[in-house]
Every structure is written in structure tokens, then in C-alpha cells.
Design a protein around this motif. Sequence first.
Motif, PDB file in Angstrom:
ATOM      1  N   HIS A 161      35.800  26.391  37.390  1.00  0.00           N
ATOM      2  CA  HIS A 161      35.662  27.726  37.767  1.00  0.00           C
ATOM      3  C   HIS A 161      34.482  28.462  37.755  1.00  0.00           C
ATOM      4  N   GLN A 162      33.589  28.321  36.514  1.00  0.00           N
ATOM      5  CA  GLN A 162      32.278  28.784  36.103  1.00  0.00           C
ATOM      6  C   GLN A 162      31.245  28.426  37.288  1.00  0.00           C
ATOM      7  N   ALA A 163      31.567  27.016  37.699  1.00  0.00           N
ATOM      8  CA  ALA A 163      30.621  26.728  38.667  1.00  0.00           C
ATOM      9  C   ALA A 163      30.580  27.715  40.019  1.00  0.00           C
ATOM     10  N   SER A 164      31.892  28.093  40.332  1.00  0.00           N
ATOM     11  CA  SER A 164      31.959  28.896  41.522  1.00  0.00           C
ATOM     12  C   SER A 164      32.354  30.268  41.487  1.00  0.00           C
ATOM     13  N   CYS A 165      31.970  30.901  40.164  1.00  0.00           N
ATOM     14  CA  CYS A 165      32.475  32.182  39.767  1.00  0.00           C
ATOM     15  C   CYS A 165      31.420  33.079  40.283  1.00  0.00           C
ATOM     16  N   GLN A 166      30.301  32.817  40.430  1.00  0.00           N
ATOM     17  CA  GLN A 166      29.012  33.640  40.958  1.00  0.00           C
ATOM     18  C   GLN A 166      29.100  33.701  42.168  1.00  0.00           C
ATOM     19  N   VAL A 167      30.130  33.935  43.072  1.00  0.00           N
ATOM     20  CA  VAL A 167      30.231  33.825  44.503  1.00  0.00           C
ATOM     21  C   VAL A 167      31.105  35.248  44.895  1.00  0.00           C
ATOM     22  N   LEU A 168      30.372  36.032  45.861  1.00  0.00           N
ATOM     23  CA  LEU A 168      30.915  37.302  46.424  1.00  0.00           C
ATOM     24  C   LEU A 168      31.749  36.916  47.196  1.00  0.00           C
ATOM     25  N   GLU A 169      32.798  37.736  47.376  1.00  0.00           N
ATOM     26  CA  GLU A 169      33.635  38.071  48.661  1.00  0.00           C
ATOM     27  C   GLU A 169      32.895  38.332  49.742  1.00  0.00           C
ATOM     28  N   ALA A 170      32.021  39.257  49.879  1.00  0.00           N
ATOM     29  CA  ALA A 170      31.421  39.848  50.894  1.00  0.00           C
ATOM     30  C   ALA A 170      30.577  38.714  51.331  1.00  0.00           C
ATOM     31  N   GLU A 171      30.062  39.074  52.704  1.00  0.00           N
ATOM     32  CA  GLU A 171      28.949  38.190  53.200  1.00  0.00           C
ATOM     33  C   GLU A 171      27.467  38.523  52.903  1.00  0.00           C
ATOM     34  N   THR A 172      27.240  39.797  52.410  1.00  0.00           N
ATOM     35  CA  THR A 172      26.040  40.263  52.363  1.00  0.00           C
ATOM     36  C   THR A 172      26.068  40.839  50.746  1.00  0.00           C
ATOM     37  N   PHE A 173      25.005  41.138  50.217  1.00  0.00           N
ATOM     38  CA  PHE A 173      24.773  41.790  49.118  1.00  0.00           C
ATOM     39  C   PHE A 173      24.967  43.314  49.273  1.00  0.00           C
ATOM     40  N   LYS A 174      25.233  43.826  50.113  1.00  0.00           N
ATOM     41  CA  LYS A 174      25.160  45.227  50.417  1.00  0.00           C
ATOM     42  C   LYS A 174      26.247  45.646  49.431  1.00  0.00           C
ATOM     43  N   CYS A 175      26.436  47.117  49.237  1.00  0.00           N
ATOM     44  CA  CYS A 175      27.485  48.051  48.571  1.00  0.00           C
ATOM     45  C   CYS A 175      28.824  47.924  49.372  1.00  0.00           C
ATOM     46  N   ARG A 180      23.587  50.363  51.592  1.00  0.00           N
ATOM     47  CA  ARG A 180      22.487  49.967  50.894  1.00  0.00           C
ATOM     48  C   ARG A 180      22.657  48.838  49.910  1.00  0.00           C
ATOM     49  N   LEU A 181      21.393  48.142  49.336  1.00  0.00           N
ATOM     50  CA  LEU A 181      21.782  46.781  48.726  1.00  0.00           C
ATOM     51  C   LEU A 181      22.369  47.199  47.332  1.00  0.00           C
ATOM     52  N   GLY A 182      23.228  46.336  46.820  1.00  0.00           N
ATOM     53  CA  GLY A 182      23.792  46.660  45.420  1.00  0.00           C
ATOM     54  C   GLY A 182      22.937  46.033  44.268  1.00  0.00           C
ATOM     55  N   GLN A 183      22.761  46.997  43.316  1.00  0.00           N
ATOM     56  CA  GLN A 183      22.031  46.552  42.321  1.00  0.00           C
ATOM     57  C   GLN A 183      22.824  46.026  41.169  1.00  0.00           C
ATOM     58  N   HIS A 184      24.147  46.367  41.270  1.00  0.00           N
ATOM     59  CA  HIS A 184      24.973  46.212  40.082  1.00  0.00           C
ATOM     60  C   HIS A 184      26.074  45.246  40.836  1.00  0.00           C
ATOM     61  N   SER A 185      26.244  44.188  39.839  1.00  0.00           N
ATOM     62  CA  SER A 185      27.626  43.349  40.617  1.00  0.00           C
ATOM     63  C   SER A 185      28.610  43.166  39.293  1.00  0.00           C
ATOM     64  N   HIS A 218      35.701  46.496  34.409  1.00  0.00           N
ATOM     65  CA  HIS A 218      34.643  45.465  33.736  1.00  0.00           C
ATOM     66  C   HIS A 218      33.163  46.007  34.040  1.00  0.00           C
ATOM     67  N   GLU A 219      32.699  45.345  32.775  1.00  0.00           N
ATOM     68  CA  GLU A 219      31.117  45.685  32.617  1.00  0.00           C
ATOM     69  C   GLU A 219      30.432  44.995  33.798  1.00  0.00           C
ATOM     70  N   THR A 220      29.581  45.610  34.560  1.00  0.00           N
ATOM     71  CA  THR A 220      28.620  45.175  35.436  1.00  0.00           C
ATOM     72  C   THR A 220      27.696  44.490  35.045  1.00  0.00           C
ATOM     73  N   GLN A 221      26.692  43.719  35.817  1.00  0.00           N
ATOM     74  CA  GLN A 221      25.548  43.073  35.615  1.00  0.00           C
ATOM     75  C   GLN A 221      24.547  43.191  36.626  1.00  0.00           C
ATOM     76  N   GLN A 222      23.425  43.225  36.340  1.00  0.00           N
ATOM     77  CA  GLN A 222      22.361  43.362  37.473  1.00  0.00           C
ATOM     78  C   GLN A 222      22.256  41.908  38.259  1.00  0.00           C
ATOM     79  N   THR A 223      22.147  42.341  39.654  1.00  0.00           N
ATOM     80  CA  THR A 223      22.265  41.363  40.643  1.00  0.00           C
ATOM     81  C   THR A 223      21.309  40.453  40.557  1.00  0.00           C
ATOM     82  N   LYS A 224      20.097  41.053  40.142  1.00  0.00           N
ATOM     83  CA  LYS A 224      18.663  40.302  40.123  1.00  0.00           C
ATOM     84  C   LYS A 224      18.800  39.433  38.808  1.00  0.00           C
ATOM     85  N   ASP A 225      19.556  39.529  38.060  1.00  0.00           N
ATOM     86  CA  ASP A 225      19.547  38.716  36.775  1.00  0.00           C
ATOM     87  C   ASP A 225      20.616  37.667  36.813  1.00  0.00           C
TER      88      ASP A 225
END
Length: 321
Positions: A161-175, A180-185, A218-225
Amino acid sequence: MPKKKTGARKKAENRREREKQIRASRANIDLAKHPCNASMECDKCQRRQKNRAFCYFCNSVQKLPICAQCGKTKCMMKSSDCVIKHAGVYSTGLAMVGAICDFCEAWVCHGRKCLSTHACICPLTDAECIECERSVWDHGGRIFACSFCHNFLCEDDQFEHQASCQVLEAETFKCVSCNRLGQHSCLRCKACFCDDHVRSKVFKQEKGKEPPCPKCGHETQQTKDLSMSTRSLKFGRQTGGEDADGASGYDAYWKNLSSSKAGAAGDREDEYDEYEAEDDDDDDNDEGGKDSDTETTDVFSNLNLGRTYASGYAHYEEPED
């Protein structure tokens, strides 16, 4: 010059600092270090498992039960905190047990504080694995929490699970609300938000922490991190190309799929027709089998192969001119 600190003063300051850290970390105990989630080895079958009242595999009672709240195996208290009075006698084994937790399936000692607080603050109250949907009573392993989405995981699915948890459901990083580009994930919703749409009227932001997710809180995190990645689809919009009709872009995929099915069905019909034709030819050959045999003998009757190995190169085999 300031006065030099004595040894007793240094010890007192270090003790106060340690007590301060203990009080601060008492409410934030790691799930893997909690006594109700400790690792236990059965006395009879020698199998490793989570701390529980009865062995998950052989249902045997352990000799030294561990309290799910305080983690002790021997009650040495002489004060009035114990529900069962045992002045001057240390209690071990089942003599120390006061109850069984309904959530973590572990023993609770007969201390008044443990009996009154553990059922309310048990960290495994709703510990159901997010992958296999099994609770504590359905498997023998320990319970862990994902480092990203903080959902419960069993011992079998924690690494996958942790190996595939950092995968977004969307096709881009947009909000999800704008272009616009989403800074918080949010790793629980698997979505990105910009600075404007991450603000929520329902969930309040605590000082010094990242803003909460407007959907789940849930607490968000910076996408760049984060080493985030988008989900890649093998069909649909990405295979439609320029010929895709409509806003969704899935029409071309379904058209290609239907045409391929129709072509496969046509090929099957052609193969069936050829098979029937071959069957008809076989029937005709069976009916006129005798005529065909006589025709073949007439054709090869006047054939002369010359000197062959089977004839032994005999001179009398060949007619003299």
C-alpha cells in the motif's frame, strides 16, 4: 561570570526536561509502540502475532499476559488503584487480568485507571485495513498506519500500500476546482488543490500546520515535498487521439473495440464456411472413392523411374531398345 552549575542542578534540569518530553509525547504514542499492538510470541505454537488474550492460531492462553494499556506483566502496586486488593503480594498471570478489550482483543490489567480509560482511548477502535478490509479479529498480524494517508493497514498489505499510496487519481497535478497547478495534495482523497481552493469553511486550519483538505479534513502536504505521480490509463482518453468525439474522448475507444469484435466475428463466420465446404468435399470423395483409386493406378502404370536403389541397378529391369 555566571556561577558554575553543580552536578545536582544538572541532574534536576535533565530530569525536568525528560518529564516534559514524556508528558508531551504521552498523547502521541506511535501505533507500532502501543502496548495493545505489541509483538507477542505464543507459548505453545511459537508463532509471532499481535498482543491478544488468546493465541490467534491455537487459541491457547498465555502464561504472562500483557496489559493493553500500561504494558506491564506483573502488578506490583500496593496502593488503592487496583480493583482487586492484594496488599503485599505481587500478582501475575490471570490474577492480574481485569478485562478483555472488545477492540484490540488484548488483556487489560485490574488497575482502575486502565479499566476506565482503555476502552475509550483504544487506538484500534476502528482499525480496519484499508486494503483487505479485515479487522483485528480477522487476522493474526499487527496493525500499522500508512505514512502518507494515515489509514490503518494490516501486516500483509503495509508495504504494497505504501509503495502505491503517492499516486493521484487525476491525470495531471492541476487543482480539482480550477486549471491552476495544485500546491497542496491530500493523500487520502488523492487530489491536489491550489492556494485558493484549499481553504475550507467547514474544517479550520490550526496554527503552524498545513491547511486541511476541504473534502475530508485530512491534513494536506506540499506537492513539491512529495514524490507524487499521476495514474496512467491504458485505455480511454489517451488512446482516442485526435479522432475522439465528444467531451469525454472515450467514443473512439469503444468504436475500435466494437469494430474489432465485429471483425473477429466475421473471421469466425468465414472459417465456419470454409470448414463446411471442406466437409462437403470429404463426403464427395467418400462416395467416389473407387473411381479415384482406378484413376491413380492408370496414371502411374506407364511410369519408368530408371535405375533405382530398390531395383538394384539390374540391367534386366530396363527394357532394351
